[in-house]
Enzyme design. Structure first.
Site, short mmCIF file in Angstrom:
data_model
loop_
_atom_site.label_atom_id
_atom_site.label_comp_id
_atom_site.label_asym_id
_atom_site.label_seq_id
_atom_site.Cartn_x
_atom_site.Cartn_y
_atom_site.Cartn_z
N HIS A 67 0.80 -1.22 0.00
CA HIS A 67 0.00 0.00 0.00
C HIS A 67 0.83 1.27 0.00
O HIS A 67 0.29 2.37 -0.06
CB HIS A 67 -1.03 0.00 1.13
CG HIS A 67 -0.50 0.22 2.51
ND1 HIS A 67 -0.66 1.42 3.17
CD2 HIS A 67 0.16 -0.58 3.37
CE1 HIS A 67 -0.12 1.33 4.38
NE2 HIS A 67 0.38 0.12 4.52
N CYS A 115 -0.64 11.12 18.92
CA CYS A 115 -1.44 11.44 20.10
C CYS A 115 -1.54 10.18 20.96
O CYS A 115 -2.21 9.24 20.58
CB CYS A 115 -2.82 11.87 19.65
SG CYS A 115 -3.80 12.57 20.95
#
Ligand SMILES: Cc1ncc(COP(=O)(O)O)c(C=O)c1O
Length: 391
Positions: free
Chosen positions: A200, A324
């Site tokens: 990908h 995060c």
């Protein structure tokens, strides 16, 4: 308005030609390649062709290609195999800036009693081969050093590293997920024993990867069961995906020159213009050899996430250097390893281009980003104060 996709190191669009190549293998040519009948046999032939195409891009022999489900599986298979091949060796070497596919595995190994050395990088993200030389010893089972960094694009001297590793009799693996298709590789004249790649990242679908395994290098399979992939990776072949990866590799080979010229020119122009138009910024790894498609730019005194949100409102997709984690915004481990100051690491944005990008898209980003940075600095008391003292 169409999206401007500058996040190709995260994933790429499937090339139409790749999609067309794999399409018949879902509803029409759905045979199992291991079946004795003609219906499976014709799929086997196409999978063989795909293997040849992957091998050709790497300068390898088809027997040296093992299809896997993704880059992460290839990385895990390579490292775990070496530890099984050399059960008496308890040392693994990697770098502080690897993708989590390697780093998390290595850190888990260290919890299980393995000695793990994580090599440092300098301020430009470069490796010091003397540190590798000093670290590798008779107890080292495997050294895993990425070919090119996914965040900064910095390219490591893997051939030289491999030569050092081979002298000590350890196995040398490289995570080349970001390099394959972007820069030429030739396993025929290489010190690399094992190499991971992922479909990908080069315009094949998600969920397909491959592991290059040099002939003669001992290997223990990660997945055991059936005899697929010559007993090196059990599980019925993802035939359509294998075929897609083969086509994507063939196309990557034919577009390689374009990566080196048109894609690089777009990246360089984007970088140069943003550097001219925006004060208080630096290119992470700008002094090192880098992939032609990647730039990571640190904008001081602004939050990367805020920049991304405002870019996203303009339909521009990029990515931030920070992840995060559990509610606290942690700067990326790559930028931290490079010693990028906190105020820069937090405002780092990665743009990663592909052959599907255009000069017009580069113009749009050059137009849209400077006012975004200006606006964010104006509303940030920290930025206002700091910039007043710097300027
Ligand atoms: C350097 C590197 N290694 C490994 C991977 C994991 O590949 P996959 O998503 O195919 O598991 C990635 C994906 O971002 C990567 O950039």
């Amino acid at each position: 308005m169409k999206e401007i996709y500058f996040d190709n190191n995260a994933t790429t669009r499937v090339d139409d030609a790749v999609f067309e190549e794999m399409r018949p293998y879902f509803c029409n040519l759905y045979g199992n390649p291991s079946s004795m009948h003609f219906f499976g046999g014709q799929v086997q032939k196409k999978v063989d062709e795909a293997r040849n195409r992957v091998a050709a891009l790497l300068g390898a022999s088809p027997d040296e290609i093992i299809f896997t489900a993704c880059g992460t599986e290839s990385d895990n298979a390579a490292i775990r195999s070496a530890l099984e091949v050399f059960p008496e060796k308890r040392h693994v070497i990697t770098t502080r800036v690897e993708h989590p596919a390697v780093l998390t595995l290595c850190r888990n190994l260290s919890k299980r009693g393995y000695r793990v050395t994580e090599l440092n990088v300098d301020g430009e993200g470069r490796l010091d081969l003397n540190e590798l030389k000093a670290a590798v010893d008779d107890d080292t089972a495997i050294v895993s050093i990425m070919y090119a960094n996914n965040e900064t694009g910095v390219v490591f001297p893997v051939e030289e590293a491999g030569a050092i590793v081979k002298e000590k009799g350890a196995i040398f693996h490289t995570d080349a997920v970001q390099a394959v298709g972007k820069i030429p590789l030739n396993m025929a004249v290489s010190t690399i024993d094992m190499l991971s790649l992922s479909g990908h990242k080069l315009h094949a679908p998600k969920g397909i990867g491959a592991l290059y395994l040099r002939k003669g290098v001992p290997f223990r399979p990660f997945l055991v069961g059936g005899h697929q992939e010559k007993g090196r990776r059990a599980g019925t072949e993802a035939t359509a995906s294998n075929i897609a990866l083969g086509k994507a590799c063939e196309l990557a080979g034919s577009h390689m020159a374009e990566e080196k010229t048109r894609v690089r020119d777009m990246r360089d122009r984007l970088e140069k213009s943003l550097m001219e138009l925006i004060p208080n910024r630096r290119i992470n790894g700008g002094g090192a050899e880098r992939l032609p498609n990647t730039t990571s730019i640190a904008f001081e005194f602004v939050e990367g996430e805020a920049i991304l949100l405002l870019l996203s409102e303009k339909m521009i997709c990029a990515s931030s250097g920070s992840a995060c984690t559990s509610g606290s915004l942690e700067p990326s481990h790559v930028l931290r390893a490079m010693g990028v100051p906190f105020t820069c690491a937090h405002g780092s944005i990665r743009f990663s281009l592909s052959r599907f990008n255009t000069d017009d898209e580069v113009d749009t980003v050059i137009r849209e980003l400077p006012p975004i940075i200006r606006r964010l600095r104006e509303i940030s008391p920290f930025g206002r104060e700091k910039l007043a003292s710097v300027n």
